[in-house]
Write a protein that holds these residues in place. Structure first.
Motif, PDB file in Angstrom:
ATOM      1  N   LEU A   8       0.801  -1.138   0.225  1.00  0.00           N
ATOM      2  CA  LEU A   8       0.080   0.188  -0.042  1.00  0.00           C
ATOM      3  C   LEU A   8       0.858   1.333  -0.049  1.00  0.00           C
ATOM      4  O   LEU A   8       0.946   2.319  -0.907  1.00  0.00           O
ATOM      5  N   ASP A   9       1.466   1.336   1.332  1.00  0.00           N
ATOM      6  CA  ASP A   9       2.473   2.527   0.596  1.00  0.00           C
ATOM      7  C   ASP A   9       3.875   2.789  -0.091  1.00  0.00           C
ATOM      8  O   ASP A   9       3.571   4.271  -0.463  1.00  0.00           O
ATOM      9  N   GLN A  10       4.061   1.515  -1.110  1.00  0.00           N
ATOM     10  CA  GLN A  10       5.420   1.622  -2.004  1.00  0.00           C
ATOM     11  C   GLN A  10       3.721   2.163  -2.997  1.00  0.00           C
ATOM     12  O   GLN A  10       3.959   3.026  -4.436  1.00  0.00           O
ATOM     13  N   ALA A  11       2.976   1.631  -3.275  1.00  0.00           N
ATOM     14  CA  ALA A  11       1.619   2.116  -4.067  1.00  0.00           C
ATOM     15  C   ALA A  11       1.787   3.728  -3.896  1.00  0.00           C
ATOM     16  O   ALA A  11       1.826   4.588  -5.168  1.00  0.00           O
ATOM     17  N   ALA A  12       1.284   3.959  -2.864  1.00  0.00           N
ATOM     18  CA  ALA A  12       0.634   5.500  -2.547  1.00  0.00           C
ATOM     19  C   ALA A  12       2.177   6.267  -2.937  1.00  0.00           C
ATOM     20  O   ALA A  12       2.338   7.490  -3.670  1.00  0.00           O
ATOM     21  N   GLU A  13       3.224   5.912  -2.999  1.00  0.00           N
ATOM     22  CA  GLU A  13       4.297   6.961  -3.039  1.00  0.00           C
ATOM     23  C   GLU A  13       4.605   6.792  -4.667  1.00  0.00           C
ATOM     24  O   GLU A  13       4.608   7.639  -5.009  1.00  0.00           O
ATOM     25  N   ARG A  14       3.212   5.745  -5.243  1.00  0.00           N
ATOM     26  CA  ARG A  14       3.833   5.660  -7.246  1.00  0.00           C
ATOM     27  C   ARG A  14       3.467   6.863  -7.632  1.00  0.00           C
ATOM     28  O   ARG A  14       3.427   7.958  -8.164  1.00  0.00           O
ATOM     29  N   ILE A  15       2.625   6.574  -7.066  1.00  0.00           N
ATOM     30  CA  ILE A  15       0.890   7.523  -7.739  1.00  0.00           C
ATOM     31  C   ILE A  15       1.307   9.030  -7.026  1.00  0.00           C
ATOM     32  O   ILE A  15       0.885   9.584  -7.774  1.00  0.00           O
ATOM     33  N   ARG A  16       1.602   9.274  -5.870  1.00  0.00           N
ATOM     34  CA  ARG A  16       1.609  10.681  -5.429  1.00  0.00           C
ATOM     35  C   ARG A  16       2.672  11.376  -6.279  1.00  0.00           C
ATOM     36  O   ARG A  16       3.061  12.042  -6.897  1.00  0.00           O
TER      37      ARG A  16
END
Length: 465
Positions: A8-16
């Motif tokens: 989740l955190d990894q995906a969030a960082e890339r999306i942001r």
């Protein structure tokens, strides 16, 4: 790395950072579900069109500078006890095959407000009344159960078919699948997360919490779903902290209790070895360990079932009379048995529960948390009804699993399960961290410190490769 493999955190960082679009992530996750769920059986319903529409909306919002936070555009699965407007919510039961809610459960609302993409509804043991989840298999070994009742959520996270999932926990139903599926699972304090719009098993024991691939991911989900709800009288109007902010604080000078009794009384030797090694690891990281005795431990199981069984039967009383033949046999037997329990016995169980709560409150004086095995055993084989212990005693699987998780439900205290090893067959083992009321940041902090010192959560099931 494929997008579905991201936490989740990894995906969030890339999306942001605009390195990954919500649509790209959602398409990857839906492809993973299509490829694997025929074998795993985690999903009761895949919300493909709704998920893609939500992903497109998230992409447009983020492009327009309206980033809502870490869950924005990230794929989440929801246990099929929670209402989803316009989407069947069956509780994995034939009795609710035609139930299509017109509104969302409170947690689904909050996930939507955070911008999450709901990819589907995950299977539960029928109405959360069991620890098997018969429709679903364990991604670490498809001949093993995923635990329950939130087995679909645990399996979906372990198989990387979502970045996080929602489960419910009445006798361990978040922590049990977390432990046997090798994921992180948090049962929050009773009253921390609203249960509005969620089918009940036992109203005074029910909790809602996240299952994720890491402790930080669980903290980020708690930031989105926790908080007071006037429409749920069980929720408590207390401030909600930012759960992810304290994760790096470590465990130095924290005083943590290690039980001398109960949790280690009857346990698989490999499980005990892994849990004690984890406790030793936390001591090396600076935690101060203190041996403790759990109060009234002989009363935990009688109180848990003395409350759960009649409350469940009261909830299903009308439906049982009208649609009894549609319930699965194991659930129907429990519901019928609950009708035979006396009101006086239920009241005594509630009084015993108060005694247990008072005992734990006193025990926690001077402690920051308690460490214990999440479960005494690893995932049972499909069709296995009982574990046989070295002394020849047979213990039903449901009793074995609930035995170490029920104290968290009776007391209402926050309890986190984090992976702490594997047995010789490659099956996951869980460490349980129990905290004071509304001390979710503390249990998450301890879990994060342990997770950072080990590599257990980075491992992937080989049975799906």
């Amino acid at each position: 790395m494929e997008p579905y493999e991201l936490g989740l955190d990894q995906a969030a960082e890339r999306i942001r950072g605009r390195e990954l679009s919500p649509v790209e992530l959602t398409e990857s996750v839906l492809g993973r579900i299509e490829a694997l769920d025929g074998r795993v059986g985690a999903f009761a319903a895949v919300m493909r069109e709704q998920a893609l529409a939500a992903a497109r909306a998230a992409e447009q919002e983020i492009a327009g500078g309206r980033y809502r936070g870490p869950l924005h555009g990230v794929c989440i699965a929801v246990k099929d006890l929670l209402d989803t407007a316009g989407v069947p919510t069956t509780s994995s039961s034939r009795t609710r095959a035609d139930h299509v809610p017109t509104s969302n459960a409170a947690v689904v609302e909050r996930l939507g407000e955070a911008g999450a993409v709901i990819v589907g509804k995950t299977h539960t043991h029928e109405f959360a009344y069991g620890v098997i989840t018969p429709t679903t298999r364990n991604p670490w070994d498809l001949d093993r159960i995923p635990g329950g009742s939130s087995g679909g959520s645990g399996a979906a996270v372990a198989a990387r078919m979502c970045q996080g999932a929602i489960g419910t926990d009445t006798g361990g139903s978040v922590r049990i699948p977390a432990a046997v599926c090798g994921t992180v699972g948090l049962k929050p304090t009773y009253g921390r997360v609203s249960r509005r719009g969620t089918a009940s098993l036992s109203w005074s024991l029910d909790h809602i919490g996240p299952l994720t691939g890491s402790v930080r991911d669980a903290a980020l989900m708690m930031d989105a779903i926790a908080g007071y709800d006037r429409a749920d009288p069980a929720t408590v109007d207390v401030p909600v902290p930012r759960h992810a902010e304290q994760l790096g604080a470590g465990v130095e000078r924290l005083v943590i209790g290690v039980p001398r009794n109960y949790f280690f009384d009857r346990i698989d030797p490999e499980v005990e070895a892994a849990v004690r090694a984890a406790i030793g690891q936390l001591e090396e990281l600076g935690a101060q360990l203190r041996e403790i005795d759990l109060p009234h431990s002989e009363l935990y199981m009688p109180a848990e079932f003395g409350i759960l069984v009649p409350e469940a039967s009261a909830y299903h009383q009308e439906s049982l009379r009208k649609l009894g033949e549609l319930y699965t046999e194991d659930v129907r037997v429990f519901l019928e048995a609950g009708e035979l329990m006396l009101a006086t016995d239920y009241i005594k169980a509630q009084r015993v529960r108060t005694l247990i709560q008072q005992g734990w409150r006193d025990m926690f004086d001077g402690l920051d948390a308690v460490l214990a095995p999440t479960l005494p055993a690893v995932a049972a084989r499909v069709g296995e009804l009982a574990f046989t212990w070295p002394d020849g005693v047979e213990e039903p699987v449901i009793n074995c699993y609930v035995r170490t998780s029920a104290p968290g439900n009776l007391t209402g205290l926050p309890a986190l399960s984090v992976p702490c090893g594997f047995n010789a067959d490659g099956l996951p083992i869980g460490l349980q961290i129990i905290g004071k009321p509304f001390a979710e940041p503390t249990v998450l902090r301890i879990g994060a410190a342990y997770e950072a010192a080990t590599d257990w959560t980075s491992r992937r099931p080989e049975s799906l490769s």
